[in-house]
Design a protein around this motif. Structure first.
Motif, PDB file in Angstrom:
ATOM      1  N   SER A   1      51.289  49.584  44.907  1.00 50.70           N
ATOM      2  CA  SER A   1      51.553  48.644  46.247  1.00 50.70           C
ATOM      3  C   SER A   1      50.411  47.609  46.120  1.00 50.70           C
ATOM      4  O   SER A   1      50.740  46.631  46.872  1.00 50.70           O
ATOM      5  CB  SER A   1      51.574  49.738  47.421  1.00 50.70           C
ATOM      6  N   GLY A   2      49.372  47.710  45.810  1.00 50.28           N
ATOM      7  CA  GLY A   2      48.346  46.533  45.538  1.00 50.28           C
ATOM      8  C   GLY A   2      48.400  45.742  44.078  1.00 50.28           C
ATOM      9  O   GLY A   2      49.228  46.124  43.465  1.00 50.28           O
ATOM     10  N   SER A   3      47.387  44.908  44.079  1.00 45.17           N
ATOM     11  CA  SER A   3      47.216  43.998  42.805  1.00 45.17           C
ATOM     12  C   SER A   3      45.973  43.736  42.561  1.00 45.17           C
ATOM     13  O   SER A   3      45.088  43.665  43.570  1.00 45.17           O
ATOM     14  CB  SER A   3      47.871  42.636  43.429  1.00 45.17           C
ATOM     15  N   ALA A   4      45.769  44.012  41.212  1.00 41.68           N
ATOM     16  CA  ALA A   4      44.100  43.802  40.774  1.00 41.68           C
ATOM     17  C   ALA A   4      44.211  43.404  39.221  1.00 41.68           C
ATOM     18  O   ALA A   4      45.308  43.660  38.669  1.00 41.68           O
ATOM     19  CB  ALA A   4      43.466  45.004  41.029  1.00 41.68           C
ATOM     20  N   THR A   5      43.191  42.955  38.659  1.00 36.34           N
ATOM     21  CA  THR A   5      42.946  42.679  37.079  1.00 36.34           C
ATOM     22  C   THR A   5      41.720  43.644  36.876  1.00 36.34           C
ATOM     23  O   THR A   5      40.935  43.711  37.667  1.00 36.34           O
ATOM     24  CB  THR A   5      43.027  41.322  36.952  1.00 36.34           C
ATOM     25  N   VAL A   6      41.649  43.865  35.552  1.00 37.49           N
ATOM     26  CA  VAL A   6      40.351  44.384  35.019  1.00 37.49           C
ATOM     27  C   VAL A   6      40.097  43.798  33.548  1.00 37.49           C
ATOM     28  O   VAL A   6      41.153  43.630  32.911  1.00 37.49           O
ATOM     29  CB  VAL A   6      40.335  45.984  35.040  1.00 37.49           C
ATOM     30  N   ASP A   7      38.803  43.529  33.344  1.00 39.23           N
ATOM     31  CA  ASP A   7      38.538  42.966  32.229  1.00 39.23           C
ATOM     32  C   ASP A   7      38.328  44.400  31.204  1.00 39.23           C
ATOM     33  O   ASP A   7      37.966  45.084  31.348  1.00 39.23           O
ATOM     34  CB  ASP A   7      37.060  42.476  32.036  1.00 39.23           C
ATOM     35  N   GLY A   8      39.208  44.203  30.197  1.00 41.92           N
ATOM     36  CA  GLY A   8      39.290  45.399  29.183  1.00 41.92           C
ATOM     37  C   GLY A   8      38.063  45.798  28.725  1.00 41.92           C
ATOM     38  O   GLY A   8      37.788  47.000  28.244  1.00 41.92           O
ATOM     39  N   VAL A   9      37.030  44.843  28.260  1.00 37.21           N
ATOM     40  CA  VAL A   9      36.015  44.943  27.574  1.00 37.21           C
ATOM     41  C   VAL A   9      34.743  45.363  28.480  1.00 37.21           C
ATOM     42  O   VAL A   9      34.076  46.462  28.555  1.00 37.21           O
ATOM     43  CB  VAL A   9      35.608  43.845  26.664  1.00 37.21           C
ATOM     44  N   THR A  10      34.763  44.502  29.518  1.00 33.99           N
ATOM     45  CA  THR A  10      33.349  44.708  30.564  1.00 33.99           C
ATOM     46  C   THR A  10      33.865  45.546  31.431  1.00 33.99           C
ATOM     47  O   THR A  10      32.797  46.056  32.306  1.00 33.99           O
ATOM     48  CB  THR A  10      33.175  43.350  31.064  1.00 33.99           C
ATOM     49  N   GLY A  11      35.144  45.915  31.852  1.00 33.69           N
ATOM     50  CA  GLY A  11      35.372  46.725  33.026  1.00 33.69           C
ATOM     51  C   GLY A  11      35.301  46.090  34.443  1.00 33.69           C
ATOM     52  O   GLY A  11      35.274  46.684  35.377  1.00 33.69           O
ATOM     53  N   LEU A  12      35.238  44.698  34.274  1.00 37.26           N
ATOM     54  CA  LEU A  12      34.906  44.076  35.758  1.00 37.26           C
ATOM     55  C   LEU A  12      36.520  43.963  36.417  1.00 37.26           C
ATOM     56  O   LEU A  12      37.388  43.418  35.935  1.00 37.26           O
ATOM     57  CB  LEU A  12      34.579  42.399  35.423  1.00 37.26           C
ATOM     58  N   PHE A  13      36.393  44.695  37.366  1.00 40.31           N
ATOM     59  CA  PHE A  13      37.582  44.984  38.183  1.00 40.31           C
ATOM     60  C   PHE A  13      37.692  43.948  39.649  1.00 40.31           C
ATOM     61  O   PHE A  13      36.833  43.831  40.125  1.00 40.31           O
ATOM     62  CB  PHE A  13      37.689  46.394  38.935  1.00 40.31           C
ATOM     63  N   LYS A  14      38.895  43.259  39.902  1.00 42.45           N
ATOM     64  CA  LYS A  14      39.215  42.241  40.650  1.00 42.45           C
ATOM     65  C   LYS A  14      40.057  42.624  41.528  1.00 42.45           C
ATOM     66  O   LYS A  14      41.230  42.666  41.071  1.00 42.45           O
ATOM     67  CB  LYS A  14      39.123  40.800  40.361  1.00 42.45           C
ATOM     68  N   ALA A  15      39.954  42.833  42.739  1.00 41.82           N
ATOM     69  CA  ALA A  15      41.165  43.090  43.859  1.00 41.82           C
ATOM     70  C   ALA A  15      41.834  41.967  44.304  1.00 41.82           C
ATOM     71  O   ALA A  15      41.165  41.114  45.020  1.00 41.82           O
ATOM     72  CB  ALA A  15      40.539  44.257  44.895  1.00 41.82           C
ATOM     73  N   TYR A  16      43.162  41.773  44.354  1.00 40.30           N
ATOM     74  CA  TYR A  16      43.857  40.765  45.017  1.00 40.30           C
ATOM     75  C   TYR A  16      44.662  41.076  46.269  1.00 40.30           C
ATOM     76  O   TYR A  16      44.817  40.390  47.014  1.00 40.30           O
ATOM     77  CB  TYR A  16      44.699  40.029  43.815  1.00 40.30           C
ATOM     78  N   ARG A  17      45.176  42.083  46.233  1.00 39.52           N
ATOM     79  CA  ARG A  17      46.112  42.412  47.281  1.00 39.52           C
ATOM     80  C   ARG A  17      45.931  44.169  47.562  1.00 39.52           C
ATOM     81  O   ARG A  17      45.583  44.653  46.949  1.00 39.52           O
ATOM     82  CB  ARG A  17      47.685  42.384  46.714  1.00 39.52           C
ATOM     83  N   ALA A  18      46.254  43.992  49.122  1.00 34.02           N
ATOM     84  CA  ALA A  18      45.727  45.702  49.618  1.00 34.02           C
ATOM     85  C   ALA A  18      46.755  46.472  49.157  1.00 34.02           C
ATOM     86  O   ALA A  18      47.976  46.224  48.765  1.00 34.02           O
ATOM     87  CB  ALA A  18      45.860  45.413  51.024  1.00 34.02           C
ATOM     88  N   GLY A  19      46.475  47.735  48.928  1.00 32.23           N
ATOM     89  CA  GLY A  19      47.295  48.776  48.561  1.00 32.23           C
ATOM     90  C   GLY A  19      46.476  49.478  47.455  1.00 32.23           C
ATOM     91  O   GLY A  19      45.330  49.632  47.534  1.00 32.23           O
ATOM     92  N   THR A  20      47.325  50.092  46.568  1.00 33.26           N
ATOM     93  CA  THR A  20      46.692  51.084  45.440  1.00 33.26           C
ATOM     94  C   THR A  20      47.148  50.648  43.966  1.00 33.26           C
ATOM     95  O   THR A  20      48.232  50.058  43.972  1.00 33.26           O
ATOM     96  CB  THR A  20      47.150  52.475  45.674  1.00 33.26           C
TER      97      THR A  20
END
Length: 296
Positions: A53-72
């Motif tokens: 229900s949410g939206s996010a990206t993650v860098d496959g190598v570094t693991g940097l996670f960024k949240a863009y939309r609320a949800g899960t």
């Protein structure tokens, strides 16, 4: 004694997330896991995210996670395995909560004259990379000794009377953001510039009368209009109460009009050249009888 060969197979390992499982829209963090593999073995660990229900990206190598939309969303950690350990993976649900956008309110000036307009500009800034707040900006007058009209949608303000004003911008909540903290803008309205025009005739007869008149762009505001005569080659006087001009000699004089100004408009002075003429009648005959005609 006998030697028996022993087959050592790759062991299993377990990945456990050690990073946070909750964040808010616009925030970022570095995903991390621990492994039961010993001596820094177990293989390369990579990350991936699956939307929910949410939206996010993650860098496959570094693991940097960024949240863009609320949800899960679902965060995966995958270990490739190595010569000692089998591949494995771990799953974590990340809950992304609402954020609060930053709302600012500006204008090109903090001062405006009565009769003029000013564009107020509200800007809603979402966290870097996050979706913008979908709620519309709304403008409103809060308080002040001055007066103005303000378009709640466009932010265009029209100054009506002098004084101070406090203006506010607001933005409501939506699926990803709470209502923004409403900023205020302090504005000073100063006296406007009015125009004054003499509307009475600029020519009159010797020994005649003429009422001086003038109009102001301020309508029924702007102060009191008074008139005076500045001498020239002609002769005239003006009654300060009735504004009636009486001429006694041909030529020109200057009619001066002053408006005193008030709290909302500055004073103005204008002038007009007034020509005083002598009208003479002449005829080609010395007498006329009833029914005759002539040219004067």
């Amino acid at each position: 004694s006998f030697l028996h060969p022993v087959l050592i197979v790759r062991g299993s390992q377990t990945l456990t997330f050690t990073s946070i499982s909750t964040t808010i829209v616009g925030n970022s963090f570095t995903a991390s896991v621990s492994t039961t593999a010993v001596a820094s073995s177990g293989g390369l660990i990579t990350y991936s995210v699956v939307g929910g229900s949410g939206s996010a990206t993650v860098d496959g190598v570094t693991g940097l996670f960024k949240a863009y939309r609320a949800g899960t969303v679902t965060l995966y950690a995958n270990s490739s395995g190595d010569t000692s350990y089998m591949p494995t993976y771990s799953v974590q649900t990340i809950t992304i909560g609402k954020a609060t956008p930053i709302l600012s309110l500006t204008a090109v000036s903090t001062t405006i004259r009565v009769g003029n307009s000013l564009q107020l500009l509200g800007t809603s800034t979402a966290p870097l990379g996050a979706i913008s707040n979908s709620s519309a900006l709304v403008y409103q007058l809060v308080s002040g000794s001055g007066s103005a009209t303000l378009d709640p949608s466009t932010g265009i303000l029209n100054a009506i009377s002098s004084g101070s004003l406090v203006v506010q911008a607001m933005q409501g909540a939506d699926a990803n953001y709470y209502a923004a903290v409403s900023p205020v803008f302090n504005l000073t309205i100063i006296a406007g510039v009015q125009s004054l025009s003499i509307t009475s005739f600029d020519i009159m007869n010797v020994n005649g009368t003429l009422t001086a008149t003038a109009v102001t762009s301020a309508g029924n505001r702007g102060g009191v209009i008074t008139f005076s005569i500045i001498g020239g080659s002609g002769l005239a006087t003006i009654d300060p109460f009735t504004n009636v001009i009486t001429s006694t000699g041909g030529g020109t004089v200057t009619l001066k009009a002053d408006i005193s100004g008030d709290a909302d408009f500055e004073p103005v002075t204008v002038s007009q050249l007034l020509t005083i003429v002598t009208v003479e009648l002449s005829s080609t005959v010395s007498s006329l009888k009833e029914g005759d005609s002539t040219i004067f």
